[in-house]
Design a protein around this motif. Structure first.
Motif, PDB file in Angstrom:
ATOM      1  N   SER A  81       1.057   2.281   8.748  1.00  0.00           N
ATOM      2  CA  SER A  81       2.473   2.176   8.932  1.00  0.00           C
ATOM      3  C   SER A  81       2.725   1.680  10.525  1.00  0.00           C
ATOM      4  O   SER A  81       3.672   0.988  10.833  1.00  0.00           O
ATOM      5  CB  SER A  81       3.144   3.497   8.833  1.00  0.00           C
ATOM      6  OG  SER A  81       3.158   4.078   7.432  1.00  0.00           O
TER       7      SER A  81
ATOM      8  N   GLU B 184       0.875  -1.101   0.015  1.00  0.00           N
ATOM      9  CA  GLU B 184       0.051  -0.008  -0.066  1.00  0.00           C
ATOM     10  C   GLU B 184       0.885   1.421   0.011  1.00  0.00           C
ATOM     11  O   GLU B 184       0.301   2.273  -0.392  1.00  0.00           O
ATOM     12  CB  GLU B 184      -0.986   0.012   1.256  1.00  0.00           C
ATOM     13  CG  GLU B 184      -2.026  -1.477   1.078  1.00  0.00           C
ATOM     14  CD  GLU B 184      -3.119  -1.028   0.080  1.00  0.00           C
ATOM     15  OE1 GLU B 184      -3.233   0.080  -0.347  1.00  0.00           O
ATOM     16  OE2 GLU B 184      -3.742  -2.114  -0.318  1.00  0.00           O
ATOM     17  N   ARG B 185       2.341   1.322   0.547  1.00  0.00           N
ATOM     18  CA  ARG B 185       3.088   2.296   0.377  1.00  0.00           C
ATOM     19  C   ARG B 185       2.336   3.498   1.494  1.00  0.00           C
ATOM     20  O   ARG B 185       2.129   4.653   0.570  1.00  0.00           O
ATOM     21  CB  ARG B 185       3.624   2.759  -0.799  1.00  0.00           C
ATOM     22  CG  ARG B 185       4.409   1.616  -1.340  1.00  0.00           C
ATOM     23  CD  ARG B 185       5.141   2.520  -2.666  1.00  0.00           C
ATOM     24  NE  ARG B 185       4.357   2.567  -3.785  1.00  0.00           N
ATOM     25  CZ  ARG B 185       3.935   1.517  -4.657  1.00  0.00           C
ATOM     26  NH1 ARG B 185       4.315   0.358  -4.570  1.00  0.00           N
ATOM     27  NH2 ARG B 185       3.072   1.625  -5.569  1.00  0.00           N
ATOM     28  N   PRO B 186       1.845   3.307   2.563  1.00  0.00           N
ATOM     29  CA  PRO B 186       1.007   4.432   3.223  1.00  0.00           C
ATOM     30  C   PRO B 186       2.183   5.573   3.712  1.00  0.00           C
ATOM     31  O   PRO B 186       3.321   5.530   3.496  1.00  0.00           O
ATOM     32  CB  PRO B 186       0.360   3.571   4.542  1.00  0.00           C
ATOM     33  CG  PRO B 186       1.579   2.643   4.529  1.00  0.00           C
ATOM     34  CD  PRO B 186       2.108   2.372   3.438  1.00  0.00           C
ATOM     35  N   PRO B 187       1.593   6.673   4.212  1.00  0.00           N
ATOM     36  CA  PRO B 187       2.339   7.697   4.717  1.00  0.00           C
ATOM     37  C   PRO B 187       3.181   7.181   5.905  1.00  0.00           C
ATOM     38  O   PRO B 187       2.635   6.321   6.688  1.00  0.00           O
ATOM     39  CB  PRO B 187       1.209   8.792   5.088  1.00  0.00           C
ATOM     40  CG  PRO B 187      -0.024   8.453   4.046  1.00  0.00           C
ATOM     41  CD  PRO B 187       0.101   7.089   4.049  1.00  0.00           C
ATOM     42  N   LEU B 188       4.078   7.921   6.135  1.00  0.00           N
ATOM     43  CA  LEU B 188       5.186   7.397   7.315  1.00  0.00           C
ATOM     44  C   LEU B 188       4.238   7.402   8.792  1.00  0.00           C
ATOM     45  O   LEU B 188       4.550   6.559   9.289  1.00  0.00           O
ATOM     46  CB  LEU B 188       6.253   8.334   7.316  1.00  0.00           C
ATOM     47  CG  LEU B 188       7.151   7.853   8.555  1.00  0.00           C
ATOM     48  CD1 LEU B 188       7.632   6.507   8.101  1.00  0.00           C
ATOM     49  CD2 LEU B 188       8.389   8.995   8.708  1.00  0.00           C
ATOM     50  N   VAL B 189       3.285   8.566   8.960  1.00  0.00           N
ATOM     51  CA  VAL B 189       2.447   8.559  10.045  1.00  0.00           C
ATOM     52  C   VAL B 189       1.334   8.254   9.600  1.00  0.00           C
ATOM     53  O   VAL B 189       0.428   8.834   9.060  1.00  0.00           O
ATOM     54  CB  VAL B 189       2.522   9.923  10.556  1.00  0.00           C
ATOM     55  CG1 VAL B 189       1.739  10.059  11.890  1.00  0.00           C
ATOM     56  CG2 VAL B 189       4.151  10.157  11.085  1.00  0.00           C
ATOM     57  N   SER B 190       0.555   6.798  10.102  1.00  0.00           N
ATOM     58  CA  SER B 190      -0.425   6.392   9.540  1.00  0.00           C
ATOM     59  C   SER B 190      -0.778   5.131  10.241  1.00  0.00           C
ATOM     60  O   SER B 190       0.359   4.510  10.984  1.00  0.00           O
ATOM     61  CB  SER B 190      -0.653   6.128   7.985  1.00  0.00           C
ATOM     62  OG  SER B 190       0.049   5.034   7.726  1.00  0.00           O
TER      63      SER B 190
END
Length: 500
Positions: free
Chosen positions: A269, A260-266
């Motif tokens: 993650s 999914e390559r989510p945002p670092l802060v999520s």
């Protein structure tokens, strides 16, 4: 793919009696079933690697390509962890029967998948079944042959991989290009059914005349070697199952985040971070003590297998994608390129089979050479990719990588049995197979992350980074291979890890 190349076996002229040289004729059903299952898994392994670029393109999942491999490997991890204590406690028949059933069901689901998530579900079911099956082969060898004969036995057994490894890729490429990629999965269902019928027949025979080797009954040697009570054994089995589930679930979270390559802060993650912690906490408890620091002897054997598998199978996952998507090959031609790697693997397996009388130091050197061939081969891939080299150059390099795996992986199969006591062969075999899968998951997941971050259609940067990372895996394998032999193993004594 695994080691391949056949020989006649010392003291076993009739291959039908591989499962037990002194066994009655009905044990031929076990041997036939095991060899059939081995052939089936080998074909599926090579065939799916060849057809997956076509599958991913049709289902719109090129960016998620690596998940089709790593999801199966993660499920295999759970199957392997369950199979070790299950086999030691109840014999190999039950886990191998259920393993082939899951394998067949998973293949049916994959072939019928209307979407990529459905395909991943089928791959998970298939992986669970394959994990249960592959541990059994090691236990059969361990209960039958002397340590000096095991290298040749592994070479003979792996002959069941030769033909499917050679023809699986081209057949899968033809099916995917001219019929449907769905048949690549469905063709393994019939042999799985035949193997299941053979095992059911043998299981019925054992109910009337139980065999200590296969029904789960213990003989006197087992009682002397293992004084663990049934209650303690059950608790250990449950503990192992919980740890295996934790590792598999944690690895799945990490792979989902990579996809999914989510945002670092999520939230995702954060879950991936917890997954990494889960793998780090649980995996060392399933492997010999000292594995991750490459302690001399059995721990380094297990670590080296993980590194070799991650390096080789990571390359085999992404090479067909580059050949078809970037170099314009059809699926059949890409399958032929993969198939030549089997020739190198066969040659390496045959060569190590001639070293059955060599000491542990000499065989550890074979592993070192195998790891060096992998590291050097994928480094050559970098040069070939940058130079836009012809396909034959990649094929020649694949042969060298296969030779390295034949030398290294097959030799390690014998070393792990030599360095563990007889009554721990099931757990030792499971630890080796677990390392195979962990290494493969890390190798493919790392390649998937790199590919997703740096790949641009029409450019080769993503592939170059993948090759560099996999070459580093091989280089680390060279370091751990130098510590595979131990001082006690040179005298012929078993070296057991008390925490295995």
């Amino acid at each position: 793919m695994t080691e391949a190349s056949g020989h006649g076996l010392p003291g076993s002229a009739d291959p039908a009696n591989l499962a037990d040289p002194g066994a009655p004729p009905t044990d031929r059903a076990i041997t036939a079933a095991l060899l059939l299952l081995t052939t089936m898994i080998a074909f599926e392994n090579m065939a799916v690697a060849t057809a997956m670029p076509v599958v991913a393109a049709e289902l719109g999942a090129i960016g998620s390509y690596g998940l089709a491999f790593s999801s199966m490997m993660t499920a295999m991890l759970l199957g392997i962890v369950l199979a070790g204590p299950w086999t030691d406690r109840a014999g190999p028949l039950a886990p191998v029967f259920w393993g082939q059933a899951f394998f067949a069901i998973g293949a049916i689901v994959c072939g019928a998948a209307p979407s990529f998530p459905a395909l991943l579900l089928g791959r998970v079911i298939t992986g669970l079944g394959a994990g249960l099956v592959i541990v059994v082969e090691f236990v059969v060898v361990a209960r039958t042959f002397a340590p000096a004969d095991r290298p040749r036995v592994f070479s003979w057994m792996s002959a069941a991989w030769v033909l499917p490894s050679l023809v699986g890729g081209p057949i899968a490429g033809w099916l995917a290009s001219n019929v449907s990629w769905r048949w690549v999965f469905w063709v393994v269902v019939l042999p799985a059914g035949v193997a299941g019928a053979l095992l059911l027949a043998r299981r019925a025979a054992l109910r009337s005349s139980p065999s200590p080797r296969f029904s789960g009954d213990r003989d006197e040697t087992d009682d002397q070697a293992d004084s663990v009570s049934p209650a303690d054994e059950r608790r250990e089995h449950l503990r192992t199952a919980r740890l295996g589930a934790l590792v598999a679930g944690s690895a799945g979270l990490v792979q989902l985040a990579i996809h999914e390559r989510p945002p670092l802060v999520s939230l995702l993650s954060g879950l991936a971070g917890l997954g990494l912690l889960g793998v780090a906490a649980a995996a060392p408890k399933l492997l010999p003590s000292g594995t991750f620091r490459s302690a001399r002897g059995l721990p380094s054997v297990v670590l080296t297998r993980a590194l070799l598998n991650g390096s080789f199978l990571g390359a085999f996952a992404y090479l067909p994608l580059m050949l078809t998507q970037e170099m314009g090959l059809d699926a059949t031609s890409a399958g032929l390129v993969l198939a030549v790697g089997s020739l190198g693997w066969s040659a390496g397996s045959w060569a190590q089979g001639r070293s059955q009388r060599a000491g542990a130091d000499e065989r550890a050197r074979l592993v070192f050479i195998g790891a060096a061939l992998l590291a050097g081969g994928w480094a050559v891939f970098v040069v070939l990719t940058l130079a836009h080299a012809p396909v034959w150059a990649f094929a020649a390099t694949v042969v060298g990588g296969g030779l390295g795996m034949g030398l290294g992986s097959t030799t390690l199969s014998g070393l792990v049995l030599e360095l563990s006591p007889d009554h721990e062969h099931g757990r030792a075999s499971a630890a080796l197979q677990l390392a195979d899968v962990l290494g493969t998951v890390v190798g493919i997941a790392g390649a998937t992350a790199a590919f997703g971050l740096w790949h641009t259609p029409g450019e080769h940067r993503g592939y170059i980074i993948v090759w560099v990372g996999l070459a580093c895996f091989g280089a680390l394998g060279m370091l751990s291979a130098s510590r595979c032999a131990s001082a006690r193993s040179r005298t012929g004594n078993h070296v057991a890890d008390p925490r295995l």
